[in-house]
Design a protein around this motif. Structure first.
Motif, PDB file in Angstrom:
ATOM      1  N   PRO A 130       0.760  -1.271   0.054  1.00 39.84           N
ATOM      2  CA  PRO A 130      -0.032  -0.097  -0.008  1.00 39.84           C
ATOM      3  C   PRO A 130       1.004   1.241   0.064  1.00 39.84           C
ATOM      4  O   PRO A 130       1.797   1.319   0.776  1.00 39.84           O
ATOM      5  N   SER A 131       0.650   2.235  -0.977  1.00 43.43           N
ATOM      6  CA  SER A 131       1.476   3.319  -0.673  1.00 43.43           C
ATOM      7  C   SER A 131       0.339   4.733  -0.856  1.00 43.43           C
ATOM      8  O   SER A 131       0.994   5.985  -1.176  1.00 43.43           O
ATOM      9  N   ASP A 132      -0.823   4.420  -0.466  1.00 43.22           N
ATOM     10  CA  ASP A 132      -1.671   5.764  -0.363  1.00 43.22           C
ATOM     11  C   ASP A 132      -1.495   6.413   0.950  1.00 43.22           C
ATOM     12  O   ASP A 132      -1.367   7.498   1.135  1.00 43.22           O
ATOM     13  N   ARG A 133      -0.718   5.534   1.908  1.00 42.79           N
ATOM     14  CA  ARG A 133      -0.227   6.255   2.984  1.00 42.79           C
ATOM     15  C   ARG A 133       1.133   5.592   3.573  1.00 42.79           C
ATOM     16  O   ARG A 133       1.161   4.407   3.743  1.00 42.79           O
ATOM     17  N   PRO A 158       0.417   1.705  11.263  1.00 41.76           N
ATOM     18  CA  PRO A 158      -0.305   0.993  10.321  1.00 41.76           C
ATOM     19  C   PRO A 158      -0.135   1.512   8.906  1.00 41.76           C
ATOM     20  O   PRO A 158      -0.352   0.813   8.053  1.00 41.76           O
ATOM     21  N   ARG A 159       0.680   2.575   8.912  1.00 41.57           N
ATOM     22  CA  ARG A 159       1.114   2.905   7.297  1.00 41.57           C
ATOM     23  C   ARG A 159       2.531   2.231   6.885  1.00 41.57           C
ATOM     24  O   ARG A 159       3.150   1.819   7.856  1.00 41.57           O
ATOM     25  N   VAL A 227       8.277  -1.902   4.398  1.00 43.15           N
ATOM     26  CA  VAL A 227       7.792  -2.967   5.233  1.00 43.15           C
ATOM     27  C   VAL A 227       6.306  -2.508   5.305  1.00 43.15           C
ATOM     28  O   VAL A 227       6.021  -1.321   5.778  1.00 43.15           O
ATOM     29  N   ALA A 228       5.165  -3.417   5.125  1.00 44.02           N
ATOM     30  CA  ALA A 228       3.963  -3.301   5.481  1.00 44.02           C
ATOM     31  C   ALA A 228       3.887  -2.833   6.750  1.00 44.02           C
ATOM     32  O   ALA A 228       4.137  -3.215   7.676  1.00 44.02           O
TER      33      ALA A 228
END
Length: 275
Positions: A130-133, A158-159, A227-228
């Motif tokens: 995820p790259s939106d945040r 969480p980001r 890292v997620a």
């Protein structure tokens, strides 16, 4: 490019590897300004010479930035145009320059950007996470104790987390991340982006550590580690996984029960089996 009015500060991105990424606008800007402030003139000199850029270079790095910024701002007040570059990529991203930019803006001077390559953004674009945040953490502390302490403060973030790391610490850093985030946390190791030996390793942190350990070449070069973030519903998922594990364990061996509970709920298998 000198004029009777105030000069301008140009923040100019340079290639992170592949020289074809050096934009025509960036080259033209660096040819026209009066002075280029470079993180390391010995590093940037050959790059600029290759593209026929003969503009005068001055050094601006972490040890002289405060004093040099004042001098360059005074020169810009006198009408001199200045460009800021780093060794590679976009200036200020884990590189010197923010003091110069801040001083120029405080003096009422115009600061303009010539955007281009950035290793962190390039890695995010190919990571599949995820790259939106996301949170850019730059380089972690070099000493293991301080690094582990910093990682522990990020365990519940969480980001998506983005780090830079050096070749002589990358494996140790990955191992510390396993301890801080758990072996099952998704991760990507991007190495030598845009260069001849570019590789992008993905999987769990445990997977990435194993692949680096198995191939010494994966410890060479320049790295971006992604890292997620911790899933916001991870606590609920883990609780459900443990509930399912307890039910399955009545009929199955623990290892088999943990594997099935993880597959059903998405909870980390290791935490189910150990917890």
């Amino acid at each position: 490019m000198t004029s009777q009015t105030h000069g301008r500060l140009w923040v100019v991105a340079t290639p992170i590897g592949n020289l074809d990424d050096f934009s025509p606008r960036a080259q033209e800007t660096l040819k026209k300004v009066d002075v280029i402030a470079a993180e390391d003139t010995r590093h940037s000199g050959p790059l600029l010479a290759r593209f026929g850029i003969g503009t005068r270079l001055v050094a601006l790095h972490e040890h002289n930035e405060r004093d040099e910024a004042e001098r360059l701002v005074q020169r810009m007040r006198e009408g001199v145009d200045v460009a800021l570059i780093s060794d590679a990529g976009t200036p200020l991203i884990s590189d010197p320059g923010f003091r110069l930019v801040r001083a120029a803006r405080a003096a009422g001077l115009t600061v303009s950007v010539v955007p281009g390559p950035c290793a962190a953004v390039a890695a995010l674009s190919v990571a599949g996470l995820p790259s939106d945040r996301f949170v850019f953490e730059g380089f972690l502390p070099a000493k293991s104790g301080a690094r582990r302490e910093r990682l522990s403060t990020l365990a519940d973030e969480p980001r998506t987390l983005v780090f830079y790391e050096s070749s002589h610490r990358v494996r140790e850093c990955l191992e510390d991340m396993v301890q801080a985030f758990g072996a099952e946390r998704p991760a990507v190791l991007a190495r030598e982006l845009t260069k001849l030996f570019e590789t992008v390793l993905d999987g769990t942190l445990a997977d990435v550590v194993a692949r680096v350990a198995a191939d010494p070449n994966q410890e060479r070069g320049e790295f971006v580690l992604i890292v997620a973030g911790r899933p916001e519903d991870e606590d609920a998922r883990l609780a459900e996984g443990r509930r399912v594990f307890a039910l399955l364990r009545e009929e199955l061996p623990p290892a088999r029960a943990a594997k099935m509970a993880a597959a059903i709920t998405g909870a980390p298998r290791k935490q189910l089996y150990e917890g």
